[in-house]
Design an enzyme around this catalytic site. Sequence first.
Site, PDB file in Angstrom:
ATOM      1  N   TRP A 104       0.850  -1.097   0.070  1.00  0.00           N
ATOM      2  CA  TRP A 104       0.117  -0.082  -0.126  1.00  0.00           C
ATOM      3  C   TRP A 104       0.841   1.177  -0.190  1.00  0.00           C
ATOM      4  O   TRP A 104       0.579   2.307  -0.918  1.00  0.00           O
ATOM      5  CB  TRP A 104      -0.986  -0.046   1.165  1.00  0.00           C
ATOM      6  N   ASP A 176      -2.194   6.679   6.002  1.00  0.00           N
ATOM      7  CA  ASP A 176      -3.364   5.741   5.299  1.00  0.00           C
ATOM      8  C   ASP A 176      -3.613   4.753   6.765  1.00  0.00           C
ATOM      9  O   ASP A 176      -2.983   4.077   7.044  1.00  0.00           O
ATOM     10  CB  ASP A 176      -2.847   5.072   4.400  1.00  0.00           C
ATOM     11  N   LYS A 200     -13.236  -1.834   5.918  1.00  0.00           N
ATOM     12  CA  LYS A 200     -12.832  -2.732   7.003  1.00  0.00           C
ATOM     13  C   LYS A 200     -13.375  -2.285   8.373  1.00  0.00           C
ATOM     14  O   LYS A 200     -14.344  -2.990   8.910  1.00  0.00           O
ATOM     15  CB  LYS A 200     -11.057  -2.521   7.210  1.00  0.00           C
TER      16      LYS A 200
HETATM   17  C1  LIG Z   1      -4.005  -0.139   3.991  1.00  0.00           C
HETATM   18  C2  LIG Z   1      -4.582   0.005   2.699  1.00  0.00           C
HETATM   19  N1  LIG Z   1      -4.520   1.116   1.995  1.00  0.00           N
HETATM   20  C3  LIG Z   1      -5.179   1.241   0.809  1.00  0.00           C
HETATM   21  C4  LIG Z   1      -5.950   0.119   0.149  1.00  0.00           C
HETATM   22  C5  LIG Z   1      -6.903   0.416  -0.769  1.00  0.00           C
HETATM   23  O1  LIG Z   1      -8.134   0.717  -0.663  1.00  0.00           O
HETATM   24  P1  LIG Z   1      -9.324   0.800  -1.906  1.00  0.00           P
HETATM   25  O2  LIG Z   1      -9.319  -0.534  -2.422  1.00  0.00           O
HETATM   26  O3  LIG Z   1     -10.271   1.286  -1.185  1.00  0.00           O
HETATM   27  O4  LIG Z   1      -8.711   1.668  -2.825  1.00  0.00           O
HETATM   28  C6  LIG Z   1      -6.064  -0.963   1.116  1.00  0.00           C
HETATM   29  C7  LIG Z   1      -7.046  -1.954   0.687  1.00  0.00           C
HETATM   30  O5  LIG Z   1      -7.175  -2.907   1.400  1.00  0.00           O
HETATM   31  C8  LIG Z   1      -5.481  -1.023   2.343  1.00  0.00           C
HETATM   32  O6  LIG Z   1      -5.665  -2.068   3.154  1.00  0.00           O
HETATM   33 MG   LIG Z   2       1.197  -3.243   1.856  1.00  0.00          MG
END
Ligand SMILES: Cc1ncc(COP(=O)(O)O)c(C=O)c1O
Ligand SMILES: [Mg+2]
Lengths: 364, 364
Positions: A104, A176, A200
């Site tokens: 991420w 994030d 989540k």
């Molecule tokens: C820590 C984290 N950031 C970003 C995302 C991406 O999120 P989205 O699918 O809503 O774009 C996720 C998705 O699981 C995540 O766990």
């Molecule tokens: Mg990661």
Amino acid sequence: MTQDRVFNFSAGPSVLPEEVLLKASNEMLSYGNSGMSVMEMSHRSKDFLSIIESAESHMRSLMKIPDNYKVLFLQGGASLQFSMIPMNLFIKHKKADFIDTGAWSTKAIKEAKIYGEANVLATSKEQVYSYIPKLDSSSFSNDVDYFHITVNNTIYGTRYTPENIPNTGSIPLVADMSSNILSEAYDINKFSLIYAGAQKNIGPAGLTVVIIKDDLIGKAMDSTPTILDYKTHVDNDSLYNTPPCYSIYICKLVLEWILGQGGVKGIEQINKYKSNLLYSYLDESNLFKGTVVKEDRSLMNIPFITGNDELDALFIKEATSKGFVNLKGHRSVGGMRASIYNAMPVDGVQKLIALMKEFEVNHK
Amino acid sequence: MTQDRVFNFSAGPSVLPEEVLLKASNEMLSYGNSGMSVMEMSHRSKDFLSIIESAESHMRSLMKIPDNYKVLFLQGGASLQFSMIPMNLFIKHKKADFIDTGAWSTKAIKEAKIYGEANVLATSKEQVYSYIPKLDSSSFSNDVDYFHITVNNTIYGTRYTPENIPNTGSIPLVADMSSNILSEAYDINKFSLIYAGAQKNIGPAGLTVVIIKDDLIGKAMDSTPTILDYKTHVDNDSLYNTPPCYSIYICKLVLEWILGQGGVKGIEQINKYKSNLLYSYLDESNLFKGTVVKEDRSLMNIPFITGNDELDALFIKEATSKGFVNLKGHRSVGGMRASIYNAMPVDGVQKLIALMKEFEVNHK
Ligand SMILES: Cc1ncc(COP(=O)(O)O)c(C=O)c1O
Ligand SMILES: [Mg+2]
Ligand SMILES: Cc1ncc(COP(=O)(O)O)c(C=O)c1O
Ligand SMILES: [Mg+2]
Ligand SMILES: [Mg+2]
Ligand SMILES: [Mg+2]
């Protein structure tokens, strides 16, 4: 748990409180005295305005969000934030510091590079992201517009504890929190921008919550589309265009459920109890073991392995057949991962451990 | 209609088929044999994949979408498309032709200008957008990347009929169909890109459907964020990041309901019958009248006035108290607007007319 429900360890979208689902089911054809479903409501109607205002005020009180922060309900997922953040925050240096704690963070870095420079200060990649890099604040850049961290890494199961949030001084800290928002108390004042996909701990997929400090608003690059400028959403109370109304309604119900659990402090205790149960078992088990260094362990996502791919697969298969589903680890890590978000009942964790113990006895 | 439900004439989000809501309510705690709500499902799970695949295949069969078009399920509303379209389609000239038929066209024009030139070929602004400008195809530009129309104007109640879609030859025709998609049969081959926010004829807000011809994919400007490039979503079957899963599920149910109404051809007949009832009454009434020229009237959004603001307000008040809600016209037009989307039962229109007749008798 109602008879036919499973224990759902999915990393996201993920388990929701059963009470929330029941209420949503009961109100599906008519919300209150409205005579219609929340899905059918004009986003400018009194009923819906009261829903979105409640969602915001619950979020503010649960997370102790100071008045100089705005709370926005957006679309596009956390992934759209990877782009909106540089578009809005690359104000002066067009450069940001990043700590890379996994996939991420990596995606956030990649998108920031479209608009400027992404400086990776530290990474735990060489150890398959099994820890949070220790930081020396003297290495932080001075010529950056923000400093970005992934507070909880959903895939690898690491987290910055509330005590371990980097002190970036006057540099805005951007976080994030998709996979651990509302799971334990963080001091909002340490952050300038927090974002989280809802799927989540907040509600259904399709809603993104952004908490942003006033002083970052209204400085987007000239080429920013109106809809990607935070100021647009601030000026319109998240109603610039049609918001994801039903997801905001479920968010409100989830937040009310958290209030009923004693707020974030209450749920934090439960989360620590639940994760402790599983980590203690992993530490004492001769078959199963966790993959993350102790001090950086997530309360939400717990990856574990036997060390034998066939046994892992067999365990997942047996668990699935018994109603413990989505325990397969992310394809990039293998093994197992138990995501035990706020809505996972203690019972679910206890029964999972019982199952693991039984499996261990049968396979030693 | 269940006892306590109202007749909801909202322009969007708007009425959904009661059968769909009932099914969603019943399946809220456990979808099929999954043991979980659709809201709780991993977007990579078998159950969810089968939902999104069904939604796509229903959309394809209902709209007769040829194989050389992709169907995408996105977030951000039709408003995000106002930006994604120029980002992806300003391939050569960085210029597009637009017909301005009201506020939605105007917004599309404004956002396109951030990335290039927006040439307004014709507008009906001087007549409060009460008609669709007649077009002379010799006035169309040759040096544009696309030609944009708003097929149905939600606010003013105008529409391009299927016979009246401009023939743009080799210039890609891009169409905002947010408020009349699936309401009557249009020949997809006339268009290169169709987009629609879901919250009128497709499902809940928070989902945007894009139907795009293959030859427009993969040519986005270099500075386009990964998530705003259509190719990203094409390559990942709309699962690049977490999609708005629950809205896609409701979309699937709505599409199944349309199939049960005889498909688009079936629903078109019902829509023509419903709108005809109301337009005929407006034409014969001495109190109420429509605001749009006959040949450009929408089947979905029917604005009308008495010519007296106080009477308008009184009518809206009386109607509301009797369970006919959201009849107030858009703030930019005033008067009344009855949005009678696919899911508005014939009964709702008949009863509205009865109410108008009664009001007319009492106020002449
Ligand atoms: C820590 C984290 N950031 C970003 C995302 C991406 O999120 P989205 O699918 O809503 O774009 C996720 C998705 O699981 C995540 O766990
Ligand atoms: Mg990661
Ligand atoms: C024709 C038309 N285009 C675009 C929009 C904007 O859609 P959204 O609110 O999903 O961005 C609307 C909303 O009502 C509309 O009616
Ligand atoms: Mg062990
Ligand atoms: Mg308009
Ligand atoms: Mg008349």
